[in-house]
Scaffold this active site. Structure first.
Site, PDB file in Angstrom:
ATOM      1  N   CYS A  68     -67.512 -28.492  38.777  1.00 10.14           N
ATOM      2  CA  CYS A  68     -67.464 -28.997  37.391  1.00 10.14           C
ATOM      3  C   CYS A  68     -66.786 -30.364  37.371  1.00 10.14           C
ATOM      4  CB  CYS A  68     -66.726 -28.001  36.498  1.00 10.14           C
ATOM      5  SG  CYS A  68     -67.581 -26.436  36.284  1.00 10.14           S
ATOM      6  N   ARG A 126     -68.900 -32.689  34.887  1.00 10.62           N
ATOM      7  CA  ARG A 126     -70.241 -32.448  34.351  1.00 10.62           C
ATOM      8  C   ARG A 126     -70.205 -31.525  33.148  1.00 10.62           C
ATOM      9  NH1 ARG A 126     -71.924 -27.404  35.476  1.00 10.62           N
ATOM     10  NH2 ARG A 126     -70.952 -26.310  37.228  1.00 10.62           N
ATOM     11  N   ASP A 156     -65.355 -26.405  29.389  1.00  9.52           N
ATOM     12  CA  ASP A 156     -65.049 -25.413  28.366  1.00  9.52           C
ATOM     13  C   ASP A 156     -63.755 -25.862  27.696  1.00  9.52           C
ATOM     14  OD1 ASP A 156     -64.077 -23.207  26.951  1.00  9.52           O
ATOM     15  OD2 ASP A 156     -64.704 -21.748  28.459  1.00  9.52           O
ATOM     16  N   ASN A 215     -57.532 -28.957  33.357  1.00  7.81           N
ATOM     17  CA  ASN A 215     -58.046 -30.035  34.200  1.00  7.81           C
ATOM     18  C   ASN A 215     -57.294 -31.337  33.985  1.00  7.81           C
ATOM     19  OD1 ASN A 215     -61.303 -28.677  33.612  1.00  7.81           O
ATOM     20  ND2 ASN A 215     -60.166 -28.510  35.512  1.00  7.81           N
ATOM     21  N   ILE A 266     -67.621 -26.028  23.010  1.00  5.59           N
ATOM     22  CA  ILE A 266     -66.821 -24.927  22.498  1.00  5.59           C
ATOM     23  C   ILE A 266     -67.760 -23.738  22.322  1.00  5.59           C
ATOM     24  CG2 ILE A 266     -65.410 -24.072  20.584  1.00  5.59           C
ATOM     25  CD1 ILE A 266     -64.657 -27.003  20.011  1.00  5.59           C
ATOM     26  N   TYR A 267     -67.439 -22.612  22.945  1.00  8.85           N
ATOM     27  CA  TYR A 267     -68.278 -21.417  22.817  1.00  8.85           C
ATOM     28  C   TYR A 267     -68.195 -20.855  21.403  1.00  8.85           C
ATOM     29  CZ  TYR A 267     -69.376 -21.151  27.785  1.00  8.85           C
ATOM     30  OH  TYR A 267     -69.865 -21.414  29.046  1.00  8.85           O
TER      31      TYR A 267
END
Length: 276
Positions: free
Chosen positions: A157, A177, A180, A188, A219-220
């Site tokens: 990621c 790339r 979340d 991160n 955002i889920y």
């Protein structure tokens, strides 16, 4: 007031107000109950953090910096792809029977390449250039190796770092790339800010800007109410990062060498649904 919190709040508001939903599209991720995990996303989010002003860690909720640093050292210092070398269990679901995540992350950092000055792996080449040719515009680490993607249990990621010295300050760009936002964004940010601090200390530079470039910041759907609750909170003052000044070799750093002073946070967001 923490500038990092304000950057996070503004990013989340922009995604929620102006983002694009994946509803109606076929998506890979699913919730544990089998329902498709849809997202609201923004393309190409760029956040800038001045590490000389504050350490970029959220106060809206706690970030487990020690665990984040442990993962960072696992990849960049120990150059491992085996979960047995990692203290947390964050990679367990991606590990094979031998405990590896395939030819990903630390495996890529460890691969040696030929240069006119000799053979170096990717992080050793960065350190060499920062000490011997610091104003080079070619100090780049890239873990997105197309030849090995088939052998990675998860495509990276956060896949590349570009380092650039301006005056006496070490700056860096992290390219990611996919991110979340609720679960991984500040994890991160804080860990790669630590990497910049580590490299600056062992090569004699001051820290400058850390720039985070996210291609797909999302955002889920089941995270939306949690994010709305999170960004309604009032930020606290940013903490101070203290690093053991006696460490002069990149490979001598330990998790205990990094301490946050005055890290005041709101309570943790509990029971975050997991999309896999």
């Amino acid at each position: 007031m923490s500038k990092t919190d304000n950057i996070f709040i503004n990013m989340c508001k922009d995604i929620l107000e102006n983002g694009v939903s994946s509803e109606g599209q076929e998506v890979r991720a699913k919730w544990l109950d089998g329902v498709e995990a849809h997202t609201v996303k923004k393309f190409c989010v760029v956040n800038r953090y001045d590490l000389s002003e504050e350490f970029p860690i959220l106060t809206l909720r706690p970030t487990n910096l020690k665990a984040a640093i442990d993962e960072l050292l696992w990849i960049w210092q120990r150059k491992s792809n085996n979960i047995k070398d990692l203290n947390s269990k964050i990679w367990n679901s991606w590990a094979d029977e031998e405990g590896t995540i395939g030819k990903a992350y630390g495996y890529q950092i460890a691969q040696k390449h030929k240069y006119k000055e000799g053979e170096f792996d990717q992080i050793d080449r960065v350190i060499y250039d920062l000490k011997n040719n610091p104003y080079s515009r070619r100090i780049i680490v890239n873990m997105y190796n197309h030849d090995d993607l088939h052998a990675m249990n998860l495509y990276p990621c956060a896949y590349s770092m570009t380092f650039n010295v301006t005056g006496n300050k070490l700056n860096a760009i992290l390219n990611q790339r996919s991110n979340d936002v609720l679960v991984a964004n500040n994890w991160n940010v804080s860990q790669y800010a630590i990497l910049v601090h580590m490299l600056a200390q062992v090569t004699g530079f001051e820290v400058g800007e850390f720039v985070h470039v996210i291609a797909d910041a999302h955002i889920y759907d089941r995270h939306i109410p949690l994010v709305e609750k999170l960004i309604s909170r009032e930020p606290f003052k940013a903490p101070k990062l203290k690093i053991n000044p006696d460490v002069k070799d990149f490979y001598d750093f330990k998790v205990e060498d990094f301490v946050l002073e005055g890290y005041e946070t709101h309570e943790q967001i509990k029971k975050i649904p997991v999309a896999v």
